[in-house]
Design a protein around this motif. Structure first.
Motif, mmCIF file in Angstrom:
data_model
loop_
_atom_site.group_PDB
_atom_site.id
_atom_site.type_symbol
_atom_site.label_atom_id
_atom_site.label_comp_id
_atom_site.label_asym_id
_atom_site.label_seq_id
_atom_site.Cartn_x
_atom_site.Cartn_y
_atom_site.Cartn_z
ATOM 1 N N VAL A 163 0.833 -1.213 0.000
ATOM 2 C CA VAL A 163 0.000 0.000 0.000
ATOM 3 C C VAL A 163 0.862 1.254 0.000
ATOM 4 N N CYS A 164 1.833 1.302 0.883
ATOM 5 C CA CYS A 164 2.785 2.418 0.924
ATOM 6 C C CYS A 164 4.179 1.830 0.741
ATOM 7 N N PRO A 165 4.637 1.672 -0.503
ATOM 8 C CA PRO A 165 5.910 0.997 -0.762
ATOM 9 C C PRO A 165 7.081 1.711 -0.103
ATOM 10 N N PHE A 166 8.089 0.928 0.232
ATOM 11 C CA PHE A 166 9.283 1.471 0.868
ATOM 12 C C PHE A 166 9.999 2.428 -0.079
ATOM 13 N N TRP A 253 -5.053 14.577 21.717
ATOM 14 C CA TRP A 253 -6.186 13.784 22.181
ATOM 15 C C TRP A 253 -5.752 12.320 22.299
ATOM 16 N N PRO A 254 -6.532 11.471 22.982
ATOM 17 C CA PRO A 254 -6.135 10.063 23.150
ATOM 18 C C PRO A 254 -6.415 9.251 21.893
ATOM 19 N N GLU A 255 -5.604 9.440 20.886
ATOM 20 C CA GLU A 255 -5.755 8.762 19.600
ATOM 21 C C GLU A 255 -5.834 7.245 19.803
ATOM 22 N N PRO A 256 -6.919 6.581 19.343
ATOM 23 C CA PRO A 256 -7.035 5.134 19.550
ATOM 24 C C PRO A 256 -5.971 4.326 18.823
ATOM 25 N N PHE A 257 -5.574 4.790 17.636
ATOM 26 C CA PHE A 257 -4.501 4.101 16.933
ATOM 27 C C PHE A 257 -3.641 5.054 16.110
ATOM 28 N N GLY A 258 -4.202 5.661 15.089
ATOM 29 C CA GLY A 258 -3.415 6.544 14.236
ATOM 30 C C GLY A 258 -2.853 5.806 13.042
ATOM 31 N N LEU A 259 -3.735 5.456 12.099
ATOM 32 C CA LEU A 259 -3.357 4.653 10.948
ATOM 33 C C LEU A 259 -2.234 5.280 10.137
ATOM 34 N N VAL A 260 -2.221 6.600 10.059
ATOM 35 C CA VAL A 260 -1.212 7.273 9.246
ATOM 36 C C VAL A 260 0.201 6.984 9.748
ATOM 37 N N MET A 261 0.346 6.676 11.022
ATOM 38 C CA MET A 261 1.690 6.371 11.540
ATOM 39 C C MET A 261 2.255 5.119 10.890
ATOM 40 N N ILE A 262 1.425 4.064 10.757
ATOM 41 C CA ILE A 262 1.973 2.840 10.163
ATOM 42 C C ILE A 262 2.060 2.958 8.645
ATOM 43 N N GLU A 263 1.225 3.801 8.040
ATOM 44 C CA GLU A 263 1.381 4.060 6.609
ATOM 45 C C GLU A 263 2.723 4.730 6.342
ATOM 46 N N ALA A 264 3.091 5.698 7.170
ATOM 47 C CA ALA A 264 4.386 6.364 7.016
ATOM 48 C C ALA A 264 5.530 5.380 7.235
ATOM 49 N N MET A 265 5.421 4.555 8.284
ATOM 50 C CA MET A 265 6.500 3.604 8.574
ATOM 51 C C MET A 265 6.639 2.562 7.470
ATOM 52 N N SER A 266 5.518 2.196 6.835
ATOM 53 C CA SER A 266 5.590 1.281 5.704
ATOM 54 C C SER A 266 6.468 1.855 4.597
ATOM 55 N N ALA A 267 6.376 3.155 4.406
ATOM 56 C CA ALA A 267 7.187 3.823 3.388
ATOM 57 C C ALA A 267 8.619 4.069 3.843
ATOM 58 N N GLY A 268 8.905 3.757 5.109
ATOM 59 C CA GLY A 268 10.234 4.000 5.652
ATOM 60 C C GLY A 268 10.384 5.378 6.255
ATOM 61 N N THR A 269 9.308 6.121 6.340
ATOM 62 C CA THR A 269 9.356 7.497 6.839
ATOM 63 C C THR A 269 9.147 7.514 8.349
ATOM 64 N N PRO A 270 10.107 8.035 9.111
ATOM 65 C CA PRO A 270 9.950 8.079 10.569
ATOM 66 C C PRO A 270 8.855 9.063 10.978
ATOM 67 N N VAL A 271 8.355 8.878 12.193
ATOM 68 C CA VAL A 271 7.226 9.660 12.697
ATOM 69 C C VAL A 271 7.651 10.426 13.942
ATOM 70 N N ILE A 272 7.336 11.711 13.969
ATOM 71 C CA ILE A 272 7.515 12.527 15.179
ATOM 72 C C ILE A 272 6.130 12.725 15.770
ATOM 73 N N ALA A 273 5.877 12.100 16.922
ATOM 74 C CA ALA A 273 4.517 12.035 17.453
ATOM 75 C C ALA A 273 4.482 12.402 18.930
#
Length: 369
Positions: A163-166, A253-273
């Motif tokens: 879905v989000c290639p490396f 807010w108390p984000e239950p998951f945050g799908l965009v975080m794993i989409e970014a990591m799938s692409a190899g992009t680190p997350v500042i959260a």
């Protein structure tokens, strides 16, 4: 197994544009079919699936301009109930309405709670229908809930690795992806980028409910380092995330998951959260991103995030957040559900959600028998 997946009707499955829950339902459904299960998807008529589709509205409701979705969901649930005998498991991805209609067959039903659970308005349902089996999408999501609800499992979201290639190269801008809303804090993202002197691209939709807040944010978009892209589709999302230096996830807010975080990591992009909700469960601090608690910490993280190895970020995704891992978690939950003995629904003269008062005289009379 014969499995029903009951999706929200706000968006198609998968969604044309924004729609995290519907996207997860699509990935789950397609992988279950690929693994040989007989899956029926109850969703909007413009959904695309390899499962058997039962269209419950002609088109997704949000893009059709329908604001109140209650009536459409009730009609869909009536259709599911009429077919209930055809399924071993009925998996709901809608919040609350099904608890009333399916209580007597709770032993074959499970609901994944995709949203925030810290609203007091929801608690009467959860306190009353405590026998209804539930799945959380993070452990932190459970914290506001009554202690005696029927949790089956926590199953983190997962997505196909394609879905989000490396992207080994990344880019030179910060990305913000989601909604323009107070709890997502695009204002923080803008402050972080401008203080760090790094370009920021904002790809976000503006709901009608957030239009007033958008007017507060609009002047901030005029900064030369800030580019407002607007709402983007799935194809554009891959390049948007893959070509970024880092994803900013400055939630308030108390984000239950945050799908965009794993989409970014799938692409190899680190997350500042921000350290909120599920973030510490999803981000490996220092390995797949940085977990921060202030704008100052976030600005400092921007300066060092380029040193994080993008291959290590992708490896963290592959280890924890693929669709195969998610489906394995749900299949384990289904088996746990089916191993339970069906029990009659409790008969209550008063709801545990409210004080016993109106029927107190009846209780007194029963005690005299």
């Amino acid at each position: 197994m014969r499995i029903a997946q009951v999706a929200p009707l706000a968006e198609a499955v998968p969604p044309k544009l924004y729609g995290g829950t519907e996207r997860v339902v699509s990935w789950l459904t397609e992988e279950l079919v690929a693994q040989g299960h007989e899956v029926t998807l109850f969703a909007s008529g413009d959904s695309v699936t390899s499962a058997h589709l039962v269209p419950c509205t002609p088109c997704s409701l949000r893009l059709s301009g329908i604001r109140d979705h209650t009536a459409s969901h009730l009609v869909m649930l009536d259709e599911v109930r009429a077919r209930a005998d055809a399924f071993d498991v009925i998996h709901f991805h809608v919040d609350l309405l099904q608890h009333v209609l399916f209580r007597d067959i709770a032993h074959k039903c499970v609901t994944t709670l995709h949203g925030r659970l810290d609203w007091p308005d929801f608690m009467p349902v959860f306190r009353t229908f405590r026998e209804m089996p539930l799945v959380s999408i993070s452990d932190s999501q459970r914290l506001p809930m009554p202690p005696d609800v029927s949790w089956l499992a926590t199953v983190h979201h997962g997505l196909p690795s394609t879905v989000c290639p490396f992207d080994a190269r990344g880019g030179d801008y910060l990305a913000f992806l989601g909604r323009i809303s107070p709890e997502k804090r695009p204002d923080r993202a803008i402050e972080i980028a401008t203080r760090a002197g790094v370009p920021l691209k904002i790809a976000a939709k503006v709901d009608k409910a957030d239009q007033e807040y958008f007017e507060v944010i609009r002047p901030l978009l005029d900064h030369p380092l800030v580019e407002f892209v607007g709402e983007i589709d799935e194809g554009a999302k891959c390049d948007f995330l893959g070509h970024a230096l880092a994803l900013l996830f400055p939630i308030d807010w108390p984000e239950p998951f945050g799908l965009v975080m794993i989409e970014a990591m799938s692409a190899g992009t680190p997350v500042i959260a921000w350290r909120n909700g599920s973030v510490p469960e999803v981000i490996a601090d220092g390995a797949s991103g940085r977990v921060v608690e202030s704008v100052d910490e976030a600005v400092a993280a921007v300066e060092t995030v380029g040193a994080i190895n993008r291959s290590a970020v992708r490896a963290h995704f592959e280890q924890h957040f693929t669709v195969c891992r998610m489906v394995a978690g749900y299949l384990a939950a289904y088996k746990l559900l089916l191993n339970r003995s069906p029990a009659p629904s409790p008969i209550r003269l008063t709801s545990p959600a409210y004080p016993a008062n109106a029927l107190s005289r009846s209780a007194e009379l029963r005690g005299r028998r």
